[in-house]
Write a protein that holds these residues in place. Structure first.
Motif, PDB file in Angstrom:
ATOM      1  N   LEU A 277      21.007  44.284  41.501  1.00  0.00           N
ATOM      2  CA  LEU A 277      22.334  44.118  40.910  1.00  0.00           C
ATOM      3  C   LEU A 277      23.125  42.960  41.506  1.00  0.00           C
ATOM      4  O   LEU A 277      23.199  42.803  42.722  1.00  0.00           O
ATOM      5  CB  LEU A 277      23.128  45.415  41.075  1.00  0.00           C
ATOM      6  N   ILE A 278      23.719  42.195  40.628  1.00  0.00           N
ATOM      7  CA  ILE A 278      24.601  41.108  41.029  1.00  0.00           C
ATOM      8  C   ILE A 278      25.726  41.026  40.002  1.00  0.00           C
ATOM      9  O   ILE A 278      25.512  41.245  38.813  1.00  0.00           O
ATOM     10  CB  ILE A 278      23.833  39.764  41.125  1.00  0.00           C
ATOM     11  N   MET A 279      26.940  40.755  40.477  1.00  0.00           N
ATOM     12  CA  MET A 279      28.090  40.671  39.572  1.00  0.00           C
ATOM     13  C   MET A 279      28.539  39.223  39.444  1.00  0.00           C
ATOM     14  O   MET A 279      28.378  38.413  40.352  1.00  0.00           O
ATOM     15  CB  MET A 279      29.246  41.525  40.096  1.00  0.00           C
ATOM     16  N   ALA A 280      29.120  38.898  38.290  1.00  0.00           N
ATOM     17  CA  ALA A 280      29.693  37.577  38.062  1.00  0.00           C
ATOM     18  C   ALA A 280      31.059  37.754  37.420  1.00  0.00           C
ATOM     19  O   ALA A 280      31.296  38.716  36.674  1.00  0.00           O
ATOM     20  CB  ALA A 280      28.791  36.736  37.175  1.00  0.00           C
ATOM     21  N   ALA A 281      31.961  36.826  37.711  1.00  0.00           N
ATOM     22  CA  ALA A 281      33.331  36.899  37.205  1.00  0.00           C
ATOM     23  C   ALA A 281      33.480  36.056  35.945  1.00  0.00           C
ATOM     24  O   ALA A 281      32.956  34.942  35.860  1.00  0.00           O
ATOM     25  CB  ALA A 281      34.308  36.423  38.273  1.00  0.00           C
ATOM     26  N   LYS A 282      34.229  36.575  34.978  1.00  0.00           N
ATOM     27  CA  LYS A 282      34.394  35.879  33.705  1.00  0.00           C
ATOM     28  C   LYS A 282      35.726  35.147  33.588  1.00  0.00           C
ATOM     29  O   LYS A 282      36.002  34.520  32.568  1.00  0.00           O
ATOM     30  CB  LYS A 282      34.212  36.877  32.554  1.00  0.00           C
ATOM     31  N   ASN A 283      36.552  35.228  34.629  1.00  0.00           N
ATOM     32  CA  ASN A 283      37.777  34.439  34.685  1.00  0.00           C
ATOM     33  C   ASN A 283      38.186  34.296  36.146  1.00  0.00           C
ATOM     34  O   ASN A 283      37.662  35.001  37.025  1.00  0.00           O
ATOM     35  CB  ASN A 283      38.896  35.067  33.852  1.00  0.00           C
ATOM     36  N   ASP A 284      39.100  33.385  36.426  1.00  0.00           N
ATOM     37  CA  ASP A 284      39.464  33.082  37.816  1.00  0.00           C
ATOM     38  C   ASP A 284      40.160  34.253  38.508  1.00  0.00           C
ATOM     39  O   ASP A 284      39.962  34.486  39.704  1.00  0.00           O
ATOM     40  CB  ASP A 284      40.354  31.845  37.866  1.00  0.00           C
ATOM     41  N   LYS A 285      40.983  34.993  37.763  1.00  0.00           N
ATOM     42  CA  LYS A 285      41.665  36.138  38.357  1.00  0.00           C
ATOM     43  C   LYS A 285      40.653  37.164  38.852  1.00  0.00           C
ATOM     44  O   LYS A 285      40.753  37.685  39.972  1.00  0.00           O
ATOM     45  CB  LYS A 285      42.604  36.776  37.336  1.00  0.00           C
ATOM     46  N   ALA A 286      39.667  37.457  38.029  1.00  0.00           N
ATOM     47  CA  ALA A 286      38.629  38.411  38.422  1.00  0.00           C
ATOM     48  C   ALA A 286      37.832  37.880  39.603  1.00  0.00           C
ATOM     49  O   ALA A 286      37.484  38.626  40.531  1.00  0.00           O
ATOM     50  CB  ALA A 286      37.709  38.689  37.240  1.00  0.00           C
ATOM     51  N   HIS A 287      37.554  36.582  39.598  1.00  0.00           N
ATOM     52  CA  HIS A 287      36.796  35.971  40.688  1.00  0.00           C
ATOM     53  C   HIS A 287      37.517  36.148  42.022  1.00  0.00           C
ATOM     54  O   HIS A 287      36.907  36.537  43.026  1.00  0.00           O
ATOM     55  CB  HIS A 287      36.584  34.481  40.392  1.00  0.00           C
ATOM     56  N   LEU A 288      38.796  35.862  42.038  1.00  0.00           N
ATOM     57  CA  LEU A 288      39.564  35.976  43.278  1.00  0.00           C
ATOM     58  C   LEU A 288      39.593  37.415  43.781  1.00  0.00           C
ATOM     59  O   LEU A 288      39.490  37.667  44.985  1.00  0.00           O
ATOM     60  CB  LEU A 288      40.991  35.468  43.055  1.00  0.00           C
ATOM     61  N   SER A 289      39.724  38.370  42.858  1.00  0.00           N
ATOM     62  CA  SER A 289      39.746  39.770  43.259  1.00  0.00           C
ATOM     63  C   SER A 289      38.413  40.201  43.857  1.00  0.00           C
ATOM     64  O   SER A 289      38.369  40.831  44.917  1.00  0.00           O
ATOM     65  CB  SER A 289      40.075  40.647  42.042  1.00  0.00           C
ATOM     66  N   LEU A 290      37.318  39.871  43.200  1.00  0.00           N
ATOM     67  CA  LEU A 290      35.998  40.268  43.683  1.00  0.00           C
ATOM     68  C   LEU A 290      35.659  39.572  44.998  1.00  0.00           C
ATOM     69  O   LEU A 290      35.077  40.175  45.905  1.00  0.00           O
ATOM     70  CB  LEU A 290      34.939  39.957  42.622  1.00  0.00           C
ATOM     71  N   ALA A 291      36.032  38.288  45.111  1.00  0.00           N
ATOM     72  CA  ALA A 291      35.779  37.557  46.350  1.00  0.00           C
ATOM     73  C   ALA A 291      36.552  38.168  47.511  1.00  0.00           C
ATOM     74  O   ALA A 291      36.045  38.267  48.636  1.00  0.00           O
ATOM     75  CB  ALA A 291      36.149  36.087  46.174  1.00  0.00           C
ATOM     76  N   ALA A 292      37.792  38.594  47.263  1.00  0.00           N
ATOM     77  CA  ALA A 292      38.598  39.228  48.314  1.00  0.00           C
ATOM     78  C   ALA A 292      37.966  40.540  48.755  1.00  0.00           C
ATOM     79  O   ALA A 292      37.951  40.873  49.943  1.00  0.00           O
ATOM     80  CB  ALA A 292      40.016  39.461  47.814  1.00  0.00           C
ATOM     81  N   GLN A 293      37.427  41.303  47.808  1.00  0.00           N
ATOM     82  CA  GLN A 293      36.777  42.566  48.157  1.00  0.00           C
ATOM     83  C   GLN A 293      35.523  42.328  49.004  1.00  0.00           C
ATOM     84  O   GLN A 293      35.256  43.074  49.956  1.00  0.00           O
ATOM     85  CB  GLN A 293      36.411  43.334  46.888  1.00  0.00           C
ATOM     86  N   LEU A 294      34.785  41.290  48.681  1.00  0.00           N
ATOM     87  CA  LEU A 294      33.616  40.952  49.495  1.00  0.00           C
ATOM     88  C   LEU A 294      34.030  40.563  50.906  1.00  0.00           C
ATOM     89  O   LEU A 294      33.410  40.965  51.887  1.00  0.00           O
ATOM     90  CB  LEU A 294      32.841  39.804  48.838  1.00  0.00           C
ATOM     91  N   LYS A 295      35.103  39.786  51.013  1.00  0.00           N
ATOM     92  CA  LYS A 295      35.581  39.358  52.327  1.00  0.00           C
ATOM     93  C   LYS A 295      36.058  40.534  53.160  1.00  0.00           C
ATOM     94  O   LYS A 295      35.889  40.571  54.388  1.00  0.00           O
ATOM     95  CB  LYS A 295      36.704  38.338  52.158  1.00  0.00           C
ATOM     96  N   GLU A 296      36.640  41.532  52.495  1.00  0.00           N
ATOM     97  CA  GLU A 296      37.142  42.724  53.195  1.00  0.00           C
ATOM     98  C   GLU A 296      36.047  43.756  53.445  1.00  0.00           C
ATOM     99  O   GLU A 296      36.309  44.818  54.012  1.00  0.00           O
ATOM    100  CB  GLU A 296      38.257  43.364  52.355  1.00  0.00           C
ATOM    101  N   HIS A 297      34.823  43.461  53.009  1.00  0.00           N
ATOM    102  CA  HIS A 297      33.672  44.365  53.168  1.00  0.00           C
ATOM    103  C   HIS A 297      33.881  45.689  52.440  1.00  0.00           C
ATOM    104  O   HIS A 297      33.374  46.731  52.868  1.00  0.00           O
ATOM    105  CB  HIS A 297      33.370  44.631  54.649  1.00  0.00           C
ATOM    106  N   SER A 298      34.642  45.656  51.344  1.00  0.00           N
ATOM    107  CA  SER A 298      34.888  46.896  50.606  1.00  0.00           C
ATOM    108  C   SER A 298      33.957  47.070  49.408  1.00  0.00           C
ATOM    109  O   SER A 298      33.972  48.113  48.759  1.00  0.00           O
ATOM    110  CB  SER A 298      36.343  46.946  50.134  1.00  0.00           C
ATOM    111  N   VAL A 299      33.144  46.073  49.113  1.00  0.00           N
ATOM    112  CA  VAL A 299      32.159  46.183  48.039  1.00  0.00           C
ATOM    113  C   VAL A 299      30.970  47.000  48.547  1.00  0.00           C
ATOM    114  O   VAL A 299      30.473  46.768  49.645  1.00  0.00           O
ATOM    115  CB  VAL A 299      31.686  44.793  47.575  1.00  0.00           C
ATOM    116  N   THR A 300      30.527  47.960  47.750  1.00  0.00           N
ATOM    117  CA  THR A 300      29.369  48.776  48.128  1.00  0.00           C
ATOM    118  C   THR A 300      28.099  48.061  47.698  1.00  0.00           C
ATOM    119  O   THR A 300      27.919  47.735  46.519  1.00  0.00           O
ATOM    120  CB  THR A 300      29.425  50.159  47.442  1.00  0.00           C
ATOM    121  N   ARG A 301      27.213  47.809  48.670  1.00  0.00           N
ATOM    122  CA  ARG A 301      25.932  47.168  48.380  1.00  0.00           C
ATOM    123  C   ARG A 301      24.831  47.917  49.108  1.00  0.00           C
ATOM    124  O   ARG A 301      24.741  47.876  50.329  1.00  0.00           O
ATOM    125  CB  ARG A 301      25.958  45.700  48.816  1.00  0.00           C
TER     126      ARG A 301
END
Length: 332
Positions: A173-197
């Motif tokens: 599984l890999i996610m991709a963002a379809k707009n800049d707002k979504a990209h910033l949100s997902l990138a912030a979650q990755l930085k905060e280690h809150s994404v489950t992988r």
């Protein structure tokens, strides 16, 4: 560094102490600089810079940069066959990217989820995530561009929509963002280690602990700059949690959960504790590869939706090659 390689969750065993510094990765829009060590004295400049830059930059690309004066030694231009000396200062100023046309390609995608903000795909083993020198077609980005009319532009034309990566020879599984707002949100979650992988892996040997945590810093290997290793030098804090799912002959089926997301993290950490991934071409054992690439599958991905705030979590089963591998191991 502490010699204990991992700790059980329910034990008081001392863990490897994290050591965090500002490790430099290749910045394709900036400057890279190295001081040549004694062990690299006599090595060709093109080979040295290629290995220092890692997997994404080809030797032919480096040779072209050297000929164009983008690589200098002690402030002077050199030829690609220049032999380095200990103490040489090598600088690479990556030129502005030449416009490259990334062509949308009708590559079939296994889409697990999609809406106007995000798309989640089950990537097959062997597919490169985004274009890079030597890989301008057949990538996930080529496929996404054909499928989507909207991808975020934050990462530029070579990596539209790409928020994170998994290795070419890792499936899942890999996610991709379809707009800049979504990209910033997902990138912030990755930085905060809150994404489950969570990953499923098959490793060599029987892991003795049923569950535990590997906490050991990762940086580039001083022996081979294309590889990463556990080291206290120019490294970053890295944490991997694991649960043993099954022990099969002289192999172990494991679930691994990333707390951090360093390059090659699971592969490096498993090698570090003496249980490298089956089939890993870089960190595995030289005893024949029963699978084309490392036996590693990104099976679970969870995140907070950028717009609704709902927590989404997706899970996909093992690919056929890993299922077949397990069937073969069970006959041993």
């Amino acid at each position: 560094m502490n010699k204990d390689k991992y700790k059980e969750h329910d034990s008081s065993a001392q863990q490897v102490l994290p050591f965090e510094t500002n490790s430099e990765e290749l910045d394709t829009e900036g400057l890279q600089e190295w001081i040549v060590e004694a062990k690299d004295s006599g090595e060709r400049i093109d080979k040295y810079v290629t290995e220092s830059c890692g997997e994404d930059i080809s030797r032919s690309q480096i040779q072209l940069w050297i000929k164009n004066g983008d690589v200098v030694v002690n402030g002077k231009a050199v030829k690609p066959n220049y032999k380095l000396a200990e103490g040489d200062n090598v600088r690479l100023i990556v030129p502005d990217p030449v416009e490259v046309s990334i062509v949308p390609e009708p590559i079939q995608l296994d889409i697990i989820y999609e809406d106007s903000d995000v798309i989640v795909v089950n990537k097959p083993r062997g597919m490169v995530v985004h274009p890079a020198p030597g890989h301008y077609s057949g990538t996930l980005v080529n496929a996404l561009l054909h499928h989507c009319t909207d991808l975020s532009g934050i990462n530029g034309m070579l990596r539209p929509g790409i928020v994170h990566r998994i290795d070419k020879d890792t499936s899942g599984l890999i996610m991709a963002a379809k707009n800049d707002k979504a990209h910033l949100s997902l990138a912030a979650q990755l930085k905060e280690h809150s994404v489950t992988r969570k990953y499923i892996a098959v490793v060599h040997g029987n892991v003795t602990h049923d569950q535990g945590t590997i906490e050991a810093p990762i940086g580039r290997s001083s022996e081979d700059r294309k590889m990463y290793t556990v080291t206290d030098k120019n490294s970053k804090h890295a944490v991997t949690h694991f649960i043993v799912l099954d022990r099969i002959a002289d192999y172990t089926l494991m679930q691994l959960k990333l707390e951090t997301g360093r390059t090659h993290q699971i592969r490096v950490h498993m090698k570090y504790i003496g249980h490298p991934l089956v089939g890993d071409p870089m960190y595995g054992r030289n005893k024949g590869n029963p699978i084309d690439g490392q036996a590693l599958h990104a099976g679970v991905l969870g995140f907070v939706h950028p717009t609704t705030g709902e927590h989404l979590e997706f899970e996909v089963g093992l690919p056929d090659d890993m299922t077949h591998l397990l069937d073969v191991l069970k006959t041993l």
